[in-house]
Design a protein around this motif. Structure first.
Motif, short mmCIF file in Angstrom:
data_model
loop_
_atom_site.label_atom_id
_atom_site.label_comp_id
_atom_site.label_asym_id
_atom_site.label_seq_id
_atom_site.Cartn_x
_atom_site.Cartn_y
_atom_site.Cartn_z
N GLU A 47 5.86 -0.60 27.25
CA GLU A 47 4.95 -0.57 28.39
C GLU A 47 5.50 -1.49 29.47
N HIS A 105 4.91 -3.44 32.92
CA HIS A 105 3.84 -3.97 33.76
C HIS A 105 4.42 -4.57 35.03
N ASP A 114 1.90 -5.81 37.07
CA ASP A 114 0.67 -6.49 37.49
C ASP A 114 0.50 -7.83 36.78
N ASN A 150 1.21 0.37 34.96
CA ASN A 150 1.50 0.34 33.53
C ASN A 150 2.16 1.66 33.15
#
Length: 466
Positions: A207, A209, A211, A282
């Motif tokens: 995953e 990211h 953020d 994501n």
């Protein structure tokens, strides 16, 4: 909170960073810059004390700065923490700062944290996760704060953004969110990213990211930390060089020579990620699920051999506050946040008017101090003044008809009648003579702003004696 024993803490407190001119000076190193009228370093020290992490080395860049920081610590924390202060040269980088105190590090695990971190995530929770996972390194990852509301421009002279400006970090985690598989800072993201094929084969899925931010709080296994720093003298930055090196090395460390070619294989450009709003927050990148000789993916994430590095993440809850005072913009933002939405960090009592006014502070008739403001000990204001979304330090003398909007005013500042201060930072012992106007300015310690003058977007400072 019970914390695993045998942890030492290294706080990297910086020195007189050029990025923070004219707020820092020989007299006021970065660690002593005020956040809600308390040195920024106090926030990290109190966080450590609350987690019972009391064996601390504070590394300061520059001898003079170290003396000042050490003097403040011995007065404020003498009976509360065991703190040693070490001076290092100004230009050694964060990795060099840890190398310089390596001979003092004897605990099994070392917590390394930036002295400019203002945060309410308990470091003890990161330490406990690190021990539980038997990790080589565990990094604290946080959601960056959104800017609070402001009045008339920002205290750093920039425009308000819904999210703080800054380059995107790209962080790859396994499906459990506990294993750190990939990390790249903003500067690298701009150039596009390369992700090893072997990594994707091993993890099966990653995953990605954009953020989360790396908060610059890490737990390290001491033996690996010191080995790598000794063997790799070119590593200068913990955040930009050391942690990415350890994360990349997870697949290589301890591998025998016959599978070196597999683990050192040429990287395959999976995605060239440009800094843009279209990049999904994501994203899952699936790899070839074929197993790798060093790892097998179990229910709880990576299962690794004892001689293999294991890099983990501790992801703070989104409600937690986490920011670093590493720019003029951040100085204004953080000061505004901690008397606004994040007042719990200060330990101060909030009044019925939603502000913090010291009992000894005085103000004249028809003077208003709005919500999300702070007026420090012994400060005096005249009549018909207005303070909005601002912090005023200790023992300031403020005349009548003065307006202070979205600004930070430090200690012992004199502001004469009819002055306007908007979106600005005014350091200690500054004098503003009558009817002076500051908009989006930073004024260094001891400067005198002439009567009736108007300054916009300027950094005003006295010339320092060599």
């Amino acid at each position: 909170m019970g914390v695993p024993m045998n942890f030492q803490v290294v706080i990297l407190a910086g020195g007189t960073s050029k990025k923070l001119f004219p707020l820092v000076s020989k007299d006021v190193p970065k660690a002593l810059l005020p956040v809600a009228n308390r040195p920024v370093l106090s926030y990290v020290l109190e966080l450590l004390e609350a987690s019972n992490l009391k064996d601390v080395i504070v590394v300061v860049a520059g001898e003079d700065a170290a003396v000042r920081v050490g003097g403040w610590i011995s007065g404020a924390y003498d009976d509360r923490l065991h703190v040693e202060v070490a001076a290092v040269p100004e230009d050694v980088g964060t990795a060099g700062a840890v190398r310089a105190v390596a001979h003092h590090l004897t605990a099994d695990d070392i917590l390394v944290v930036s002295g400019d971190l203002v945060c309410d995530v308990p470091p003890g929770a990161v330490a406990a996760t690190h021990r539980r996972q038997e990790a080589t390194v565990t990094a604290l990852l946080c959601t960056p704060p959104a800017t609070g509301p402001s009045e008339g421009g920002s205290a750093a002279g920039g425009k308000d953004k819904a999210k703080r400006p800054g380059l995107v970090n790209v962080i790859g985690l396994d499906s459990t969110g506990q294993s750190l598989l990939f990390i790249a800072s903003g500067a690298q993201v701009e150039k596009g990213l390369r992700i090893q094929r072997s990594l994707l084969r091993t993890a099966g899925q990653m995953e990605v990211h954009s953020d989360l931010v790396d908060a610059h709080l890490y737990a390290f296994k001491r033996t690996v930390l010191l080995d790598v720093l000794e063997q790799k003298p070119k590593i200068r930055s913990i955040k930009d060089d050391l942690v990415p090196y350890l994360v990349r090395s997870q697949l290589r460390y301890g591998a025998s020579s016959n599978n070196d070619t597999q683990t050192e294989e040429a990287t395959n450009e999976i995605h060239a990620l440009q800094k843009s709003d279209t990049w999904p927050f994501n994203q899952q990148i699936a790899g070839d699920p074929q197993s790798h000789p060093l790892f097998s993916l179990g229910v709880s994430g990576w299962k690794s051999d004892a001689n293999v590095l294991k890099c983990c993440a501790y992801i703070a809850n989104k409600s937690k506050y986490c920011a670093r005072l590493n720019s003029i913009q951040a100085f204004g933002d953080i000061n505004r946040d901690v008397v606004g939405e994040a007042t719990h960090l200060t330990g101060y009592t909030i009044s019925a008017h939603n502000n913090i006014v010291h009992p000894s502070a005085q103000h004249g008739s028809k003077t208003t101090i709005g919500p999300y403001c702070m007026l420090g000990e012994g400060s005096q204001m005249g009549d018909k003044c207005s303070v909005k979304r601002s912090i005023v330090g200790r023992h300031c003398r403020i005349g009548s008809n003065v307006k202070i909007v979205n600004s930070v005013v430090m200690n012992h500042v004199t502001i004469e009648d009819g002055c306007l201060i908007q979106g600005s930072i005014v350091c200690s012992n500054v004098q503003l003579l009558d009817r002076a106007t500051l908009k989006d300015c930073q004024v260094g310690a001891g400067y005198i702003v002439a009567s009736g003058t108007e300054h916009r977007g300027e950094a005003l400072a006295k010339k320092e004696k060599a």
